[in-house]
Design an enzyme around this catalytic site. Structure first.
Site, short mmCIF file in Angstrom:
data_model
loop_
_atom_site.label_atom_id
_atom_site.label_comp_id
_atom_site.label_asym_id
_atom_site.label_seq_id
_atom_site.Cartn_x
_atom_site.Cartn_y
_atom_site.Cartn_z
N GLN A 31 0.83 -1.21 0.00
CA GLN A 31 0.00 0.00 0.00
C GLN A 31 0.87 1.26 0.00
O GLN A 31 2.07 1.19 0.25
CB GLN A 31 -0.94 -0.02 1.22
CG GLN A 31 -0.24 -0.32 2.54
CD GLN A 31 -1.06 -1.14 3.53
OE1 GLN A 31 -2.29 -1.11 3.49
NE2 GLN A 31 -0.41 -1.84 4.44
N HIS A 62 -7.21 3.03 20.48
CA HIS A 62 -6.42 1.89 20.96
C HIS A 62 -6.89 1.39 22.32
O HIS A 62 -6.91 0.18 22.57
CB HIS A 62 -4.93 2.27 20.98
CG HIS A 62 -4.38 2.46 19.61
ND1 HIS A 62 -3.53 3.47 19.25
CD2 HIS A 62 -4.61 1.75 18.47
CE1 HIS A 62 -3.24 3.38 17.96
NE2 HIS A 62 -3.89 2.36 17.47
N ASP A 86 1.02 -0.25 13.61
CA ASP A 86 1.61 0.88 14.33
C ASP A 86 1.98 0.54 15.77
O ASP A 86 2.73 1.26 16.41
CB ASP A 86 0.68 2.09 14.28
CG ASP A 86 -0.73 1.75 14.74
OD1 ASP A 86 -0.90 1.43 15.93
OD2 ASP A 86 -1.66 1.78 13.91
N ASP A 137 -0.63 -12.50 5.97
CA ASP A 137 -2.01 -12.09 5.74
C ASP A 137 -2.89 -12.70 6.85
O ASP A 137 -2.86 -13.92 7.09
CB ASP A 137 -2.44 -12.62 4.36
CG ASP A 137 -3.85 -12.21 3.98
OD1 ASP A 137 -4.59 -11.68 4.83
OD2 ASP A 137 -4.21 -12.41 2.80
N GLY A 138 -3.67 -11.83 7.49
CA GLY A 138 -4.53 -12.29 8.59
C GLY A 138 -5.52 -13.35 8.17
O GLY A 138 -5.84 -14.27 8.94
N ASP A 155 -7.54 -4.90 13.98
CA ASP A 155 -7.23 -3.47 13.81
C ASP A 155 -6.80 -3.27 12.37
O ASP A 155 -5.61 -3.14 12.06
CB ASP A 155 -6.12 -3.08 14.79
CG ASP A 155 -5.72 -1.61 14.64
OD1 ASP A 155 -6.49 -0.84 14.04
OD2 ASP A 155 -4.63 -1.25 15.13
N SER A 156 -7.77 -3.29 11.48
CA SER A 156 -7.48 -3.32 10.05
C SER A 156 -7.65 -1.96 9.41
O SER A 156 -8.21 -1.04 9.99
CB SER A 156 -8.45 -4.29 9.36
OG SER A 156 -9.75 -3.76 9.42
N THR A 157 -7.18 -1.85 8.17
CA THR A 157 -7.54 -0.73 7.31
C THR A 157 -9.00 -0.92 6.89
O THR A 157 -9.65 -1.91 7.25
CB THR A 157 -6.63 -0.74 6.06
OG1 THR A 157 -6.56 -2.09 5.57
CG2 THR A 157 -5.23 -0.30 6.39
N PRO A 162 -5.49 -4.38 0.90
CA PRO A 162 -5.23 -5.65 1.61
C PRO A 162 -6.21 -5.94 2.75
O PRO A 162 -6.37 -7.08 3.17
CB PRO A 162 -3.81 -5.47 2.16
CG PRO A 162 -3.54 -4.01 2.14
CD PRO A 162 -4.36 -3.44 1.03
#
Ligand code: SAM
Length: 281
Positions: A31, A62, A86, A137-138, A155-157, A162
């Site tokens: 990305q 968080h 992060d 990859d999850g 905690d994804s985009t 992806p």
């Protein structure tokens, strides 16, 4: 002339940041990653043009995505984080002393650049002996792992690039397989004022695999549009409805301070505004 960096998440509306120094700007294997300074928010990270985290408001998200499921469970030992490169969720999860954590992040560059430019997000958590970091990859990980987890935090985009596979029925089904009997799954589920479809589709795809499925809310300043939803699923319906006294006792025993999370906020977060309830069938 100042450079303004705008988020490109929505077609008809944009938030923009006045950018100071741009610290990193590159296409990773997965990305587009940019990290820059803003006078108010501190450092800001965007992936594929979408705000991921800032120094100033990261604690809100968080804390709420981590402490709500862990304290609702009450005896979590094994936690799985999917995404979260992060390190902010990892930091909060490892504040629970009895917890071991596996973190599965697809993009090693996000982890490396976050260690460098957002050191307070992970605050040393990547070096904690209780952290097991997997670059993968999850979707593939939950399909293949033999491990079982008490809490899974996704905690994804957003469901583009992806992260798209982390919003599928197949993924939710495999998460269910990886949970212990009273395990809890929590997933990042967008801002329903703008992304209302995500509430409806997640409910359709997730609820068939669990005895209990619903959402809770948190207001993150840079995920603009009011509340964001976090999806919640478990085979233990009692976990979502823990009385405040139980949560208070567990939070006190956990022995750390927070900046957003409180037991009152925890219990109240499951009361949904009507416009969000209406998105749930
Ligand atoms: N808190 C942010 C939000 O709500 O938008 C998410 C932050 S975190 C940086 C998102 C992470 O998910 C990214 O580092 C990204 O690389 C990771 N990710 C996306 N798709 C993934 C997948 N299929 N498997 C594992 N990690 C994934």
């Amino acid at each position: 002339m100042s450079r303004w960096i705008s988020e490109s998440l929505y077609e008809d509306y944009r938030q923009g940041f006045k950018a100071g120094d741009v610290l990193f700007e590159e296409k990773t294997e997965h990305q587009d990653l940019i990290i820059f300074e803003n006078d108010f928010f501190g450092r800001v990270m965007m992936l594929d043009g979408v705000t991921q985290t800032t120094d100033r408001d990261e604690f809100v998200y968080h804390e709420m995505i981590s402490h709500v499921p862990i304290l609702a469970h009450g005896a979590a030992k094994n936690v799985l984080i999917i995404g979260g490169g992060d390190g902010g969720v990892l930091r909060e999860v490892l504040r629970h002393q009895d917890v071991q954590c596996t973190m599965v992040e697809i993009d090693a560059s996000v982890v490396e650049m976050s260690k460098k430019y957002f050191p307070d997000h992970s605050a040393g958590a990547f070096d904690d002996s209780r952290c097991h970091l997997v670059i993968a990859d999850g979707l593939k990980f939950v399909k293949e792992t033999e491990d079982r987890f008490d809490v899974i935090i996704v905690d994804s985009t957003d469901p583009i690039g992806p992260g798209e596979v982390l919003f599928t029925s197949e993924f939710y089904k495999d998460c269910q397989r990886c949970l212990t009997e009273k395990g809890i799954l929590v997933t990042q589920n967008g801002v329903p004022f703008f992304q209302g479809d995500e509430v409806t589709t997640t409910q359709e795809r997730m609820s068939p695999h669990f005895a209990d499925m619903n959402f809770y809310v948190v207001a993150v300043p840079t995920y603009v549009g009011g509340f964001m939803t976090l999806a919640w699923a478990s085979n233990d319906p009692a976990a979502r409805k823990q009385p405040i006294e139980v949560i208070e006792e567990r939070f006190k025993a956990a022995g750390f301070d927070t900046n957003y999370y409180t037991p009152g906020v925890h219990v109240g977060a499951f009361s949904l505004p009507r416009y969000i309830e209406k998105l749930i069938k």
